[in-house]
Each structure stands twice: as structure tokens, then as C-alpha cells.
Enzyme design. Structure first.
Site, PDB file in Angstrom:
ATOM      1  N   CYS A   1      30.553 -20.121 114.316  1.00 32.36           N
ATOM      2  CA  CYS A   1      30.469 -18.787 114.925  1.00 32.36           C
ATOM      3  C   CYS A   1      31.083 -18.804 116.327  1.00 32.36           C
ATOM      4  O   CYS A   1      31.769 -17.861 116.732  1.00 32.36           O
ATOM      5  CB  CYS A   1      29.021 -18.312 114.995  1.00 32.36           C
ATOM      6  SG  CYS A   1      28.368 -17.690 113.427  1.00 32.36           S
TER       7      CYS A   1
ATOM      8  N   HIS B   1      32.476 -22.792 104.766  1.00 31.73           N
ATOM      9  CA  HIS B   1      33.879 -23.141 105.039  1.00 31.73           C
ATOM     10  C   HIS B   1      34.483 -23.830 103.837  1.00 31.73           C
ATOM     11  O   HIS B   1      33.806 -24.563 103.121  1.00 31.73           O
ATOM     12  CB  HIS B   1      34.001 -24.036 106.283  1.00 31.73           C
ATOM     13  CG  HIS B   1      33.146 -25.265 106.234  1.00 31.73           C
ATOM     14  ND1 HIS B   1      31.804 -25.243 106.537  1.00 31.73           N
ATOM     15  CD2 HIS B   1      33.437 -26.541 105.907  1.00 31.73           C
ATOM     16  CE1 HIS B   1      31.303 -26.461 106.399  1.00 31.73           C
ATOM     17  NE2 HIS B   1      32.280 -27.272 106.006  1.00 31.73           N
TER      18      HIS B   1
ATOM     19  N   THR C   1      27.789 -30.634 106.786  1.00 37.18           N
ATOM     20  CA  THR C   1      27.262 -30.940 108.113  1.00 37.18           C
ATOM     21  C   THR C   1      27.277 -29.715 109.030  1.00 37.18           C
ATOM     22  O   THR C   1      26.523 -29.667 109.999  1.00 37.18           O
ATOM     23  CB  THR C   1      28.062 -32.068 108.789  1.00 37.18           C
ATOM     24  OG1 THR C   1      29.426 -31.671 108.922  1.00 37.18           O
ATOM     25  CG2 THR C   1      27.977 -33.364 107.982  1.00 37.18           C
TER      26      THR C   1
ATOM     27  N   CYS D   1      25.493 -21.612 116.057  1.00 35.42           N
ATOM     28  CA  CYS D   1      26.424 -22.128 115.043  1.00 35.42           C
ATOM     29  C   CYS D   1      27.797 -22.415 115.648  1.00 35.42           C
ATOM     30  O   CYS D   1      28.422 -21.543 116.248  1.00 35.42           O
ATOM     31  CB  CYS D   1      26.524 -21.104 113.916  1.00 35.42           C
ATOM     32  SG  CYS D   1      27.805 -21.482 112.741  1.00 35.42           S
TER      33      CYS D   1
ATOM     34  N   HIS E   1      28.704 -14.983 109.592  1.00 35.81           N
ATOM     35  CA  HIS E   1      27.910 -16.190 109.338  1.00 35.81           C
ATOM     36  C   HIS E   1      27.199 -16.110 107.993  1.00 35.81           C
ATOM     37  O   HIS E   1      26.529 -15.111 107.690  1.00 35.81           O
ATOM     38  CB  HIS E   1      26.875 -16.403 110.447  1.00 35.81           C
ATOM     39  CG  HIS E   1      26.080 -17.661 110.244  1.00 35.81           C
ATOM     40  ND1 HIS E   1      26.508 -18.871 110.716  1.00 35.81           N
ATOM     41  CD2 HIS E   1      24.926 -17.884 109.580  1.00 35.81           C
ATOM     42  CE1 HIS E   1      25.630 -19.805 110.356  1.00 35.81           C
ATOM     43  NE2 HIS E   1      24.662 -19.224 109.675  1.00 35.81           N
TER      44      HIS E   1
ATOM     45  N   GLY F   1      27.017 -33.337 101.429  1.00 36.25           N
ATOM     46  CA  GLY F   1      27.963 -33.634 102.507  1.00 36.25           C
ATOM     47  C   GLY F   1      28.196 -32.535 103.520  1.00 36.25           C
ATOM     48  O   GLY F   1      29.020 -32.687 104.413  1.00 36.25           O
TER      49      GLY F   1
ATOM     50  N   ASN G   1      31.690 -27.936 100.613  1.00 34.92           N
ATOM     51  CA  ASN G   1      30.456 -28.719 100.637  1.00 34.92           C
ATOM     52  C   ASN G   1      29.289 -27.756 100.861  1.00 34.92           C
ATOM     53  O   ASN G   1      29.317 -26.943 101.792  1.00 34.92           O
ATOM     54  CB  ASN G   1      30.502 -29.758 101.758  1.00 34.92           C
ATOM     55  CG  ASN G   1      31.566 -30.808 101.523  1.00 34.92           C
ATOM     56  OD1 ASN G   1      31.944 -31.085 100.384  1.00 34.92           O
ATOM     57  ND2 ASN G   1      32.081 -31.394 102.598  1.00 34.92           N
TER      58      ASN G   1
ATOM     59  N   HIS H   1      37.334 -26.562 102.741  1.00 32.96           N
ATOM     60  CA  HIS H   1      38.271 -27.602 103.148  1.00 32.96           C
ATOM     61  C   HIS H   1      39.510 -27.480 102.264  1.00 32.96           C
ATOM     62  O   HIS H   1      39.398 -27.496 101.033  1.00 32.96           O
ATOM     63  CB  HIS H   1      37.680 -28.998 102.908  1.00 32.96           C
ATOM     64  CG  HIS H   1      36.496 -29.342 103.749  1.00 32.96           C
ATOM     65  ND1 HIS H   1      36.599 -30.066 104.922  1.00 32.96           N
ATOM     66  CD2 HIS H   1      35.179 -29.075 103.580  1.00 32.96           C
ATOM     67  CE1 HIS H   1      35.385 -30.238 105.430  1.00 32.96           C
ATOM     68  NE2 HIS H   1      34.507 -29.652 104.645  1.00 32.96           N
TER      69      HIS H   1
ATOM     70  N   ASP I   1      41.110 -29.208 110.855  1.00 28.17           N
ATOM     71  CA  ASP I   1      39.882 -29.984 111.008  1.00 28.17           C
ATOM     72  C   ASP I   1      40.068 -30.991 112.151  1.00 28.17           C
ATOM     73  O   ASP I   1      41.110 -31.629 112.276  1.00 28.17           O
ATOM     74  CB  ASP I   1      39.541 -30.714 109.697  1.00 28.17           C
ATOM     75  CG  ASP I   1      38.094 -31.191 109.678  1.00 28.17           C
ATOM     76  OD1 ASP I   1      37.290 -30.624 108.924  1.00 28.17           O
ATOM     77  OD2 ASP I   1      37.778 -32.139 110.439  1.00 28.17           O
TER      78      ASP I   1
HETATM   79  P1  AMP Z   1      31.293 -30.256 106.298  1.00 31.77           P
HETATM   80  O1  AMP Z   1      30.966 -31.712 106.453  1.00 31.77           O
HETATM   81  O2  AMP Z   1      31.764 -29.864 104.928  1.00 31.77           O
HETATM   82  O3  AMP Z   1      30.168 -29.390 106.806  1.00 31.77           O
HETATM   83  O4  AMP Z   1      32.572 -30.006 107.207  1.00 31.77           O
HETATM   84  C1  AMP Z   1      32.520 -29.731 108.564  1.00 31.77           C
HETATM   85  C2  AMP Z   1      33.869 -30.084 109.103  1.00 31.77           C
HETATM   86  O5  AMP Z   1      34.004 -29.481 110.369  1.00 31.77           O
HETATM   87  C3  AMP Z   1      34.083 -31.590 109.313  1.00 31.77           C
HETATM   88  O6  AMP Z   1      35.191 -32.008 108.519  1.00 31.77           O
HETATM   89  C4  AMP Z   1      34.365 -31.705 110.809  1.00 31.77           C
HETATM   90  O7  AMP Z   1      35.365 -32.651 111.068  1.00 31.77           O
HETATM   91  C5  AMP Z   1      34.809 -30.299 111.154  1.00 31.77           C
HETATM   92  N1  AMP Z   1      34.604 -29.879 112.537  1.00 31.77           N
HETATM   93  C6  AMP Z   1      33.450 -29.962 113.259  1.00 31.77           C
HETATM   94  N2  AMP Z   1      33.638 -29.431 114.478  1.00 31.77           N
HETATM   95  C7  AMP Z   1      34.922 -28.990 114.521  1.00 31.77           C
HETATM   96  C8  AMP Z   1      35.716 -28.344 115.517  1.00 31.77           C
HETATM   97  N3  AMP Z   1      35.225 -28.036 116.737  1.00 31.77           N
HETATM   98  N4  AMP Z   1      36.996 -28.042 115.222  1.00 31.77           N
HETATM   99  C9  AMP Z   1      37.509 -28.368 114.018  1.00 31.77           C
HETATM  100  N5  AMP Z   1      36.816 -28.952 113.039  1.00 31.77           N
HETATM  101  C10 AMP Z   1      35.539 -29.281 113.295  1.00 31.77           C
HETATM  102 ZN    ZN Z   2      28.075 -19.344 111.891  1.00 31.49          ZN
END
Ligand code: AMP
Ligand code: ZN
Length: 110
Positions: A12, A101, A96, A9, A51, A94, A88, A103, A35
Site C-alpha cells: 500500500c 501480488h 511474506t 502494508c 488492499h 510462501g 503465493n 510474481h 522485485d
Molecule cells: P511473497 O513472498 O510472495 O509475499 O512476495 C513478496 C515479494 O516482495 C518478495 O519477492 C520480495 O522480494 C518483494 N519485495 C518486498 N519488498 C519490496 C520492495 N520494497 N520493492 C520491491 N519488491 C519488494
Molecule cells: Zn496493502
């Protein structure tokens, strides 16, 4: 279900320091960082240290409280008090990165 760390992850790895990331906030249960691909002038992620796949899987009240305490701290430190909060949950909606987390999005930094 909460586990200490999921080795595959990305969040993590950020929490553990394996992926170096500047924390702009931290408490016992959560960290906050910017972000990588901001979608607003202020775009902060607040991430529990343990996690879990998404907010609906977080069952430990002290950890939920830690996440929301840190959300309150970063919104007061980095926004003008107006912001959006988004969790999300699920790929169709949405998500990913499958580590819970929040936002924190705002058009106006402090
Ligand atoms: P989600 O699409 O809600 O799962 O949000 C995941 C967020 O993590 C996205 O907005 C990505 O831009 C952000 N993200 C992915 N990798 C990193 C990273 N290494 N540092 C900061 N943000 C990240
Ligand atoms: Zn994790």
C-alpha cells in the site's frame, strides 16, 4: 474484502508513493515494479492498487481484470513470451507480503 489502503502494508505504501518505487507499468487498477530480490532474470510484481490479503480475497471483477490486463502488458513488454505466473497465498505457501501480488518470472527478457 477490499479496502482502499492498509496503513501497515508495504505494498500500500508503494502504491501511494510513500515508499518511492519506479513503476514499470500501471493502469487504473494495478501497478507493476521490479522485485527487490529477483529470483529470475525477469522478476516483476503486479500489484492491485486496492488492499486485499491475497488473490482469493479479490472479488471485484474490474480489479481482477485490471491486474490480468497489466500482467499481459508486462509479459509482452519485458519477456520473450515465456514466463511463470505465481500468486503465493498464505504463509505456509510462501507469502511474506500480505497484499495480493502476482510474481511474473522469466528466464529471458525481451
Ligand atoms: P511473497 O513472498 O510472495 O509475499 O512476495 C513478496 C515479494 O516482495 C518478495 O519477492 C520480495 O522480494 C518483494 N519485495 C518486498 N519488498 C519490496 C520492495 N520494497 N520493492 C520491491 N519488491 C519488494
Ligand atoms: Zn496493502
Amino acid at each position: 474484502m477490499n479496502t482502499e489502503e492498509n496503513l501497515d502494508c508495504i505494498f500500500c505504501k508503494i502504491v501511494s508513493g510513500e515508499i518511492p518505487t519506479e513503476f514499470i507499468g500501471e493502469n487504473e487498477h494495478a501497478v507493476a515494479f521490479k522485485d527487490l530480490y529477483p529470483q529470475a532474470p525477469v522478476h516483476i510484481l503486479v500489484v492491485p492498487k486496492s488492499h486485499s490479503e491475497n488473490i482469493s480475497k479479490m472479488i471485484i471483477k474490474s480489479e481482477l481484470e485490471g491486474v490480468f490486463d497489466l500482467i499481459r502488458t508486462v509479459t509482452s513488454e519485458f519477456t520473450d513470451g515465456q514466463f511463470k505466473l505465481q500468486f503465493n497465498s498464505g504463509s505456509r505457501e510462501g507469502q511474506t507480503v500480505f497484499h495480493t501480488h502476482a510474481h511474473v518470472l522469466s528466464q529471458q527478457s525481451k
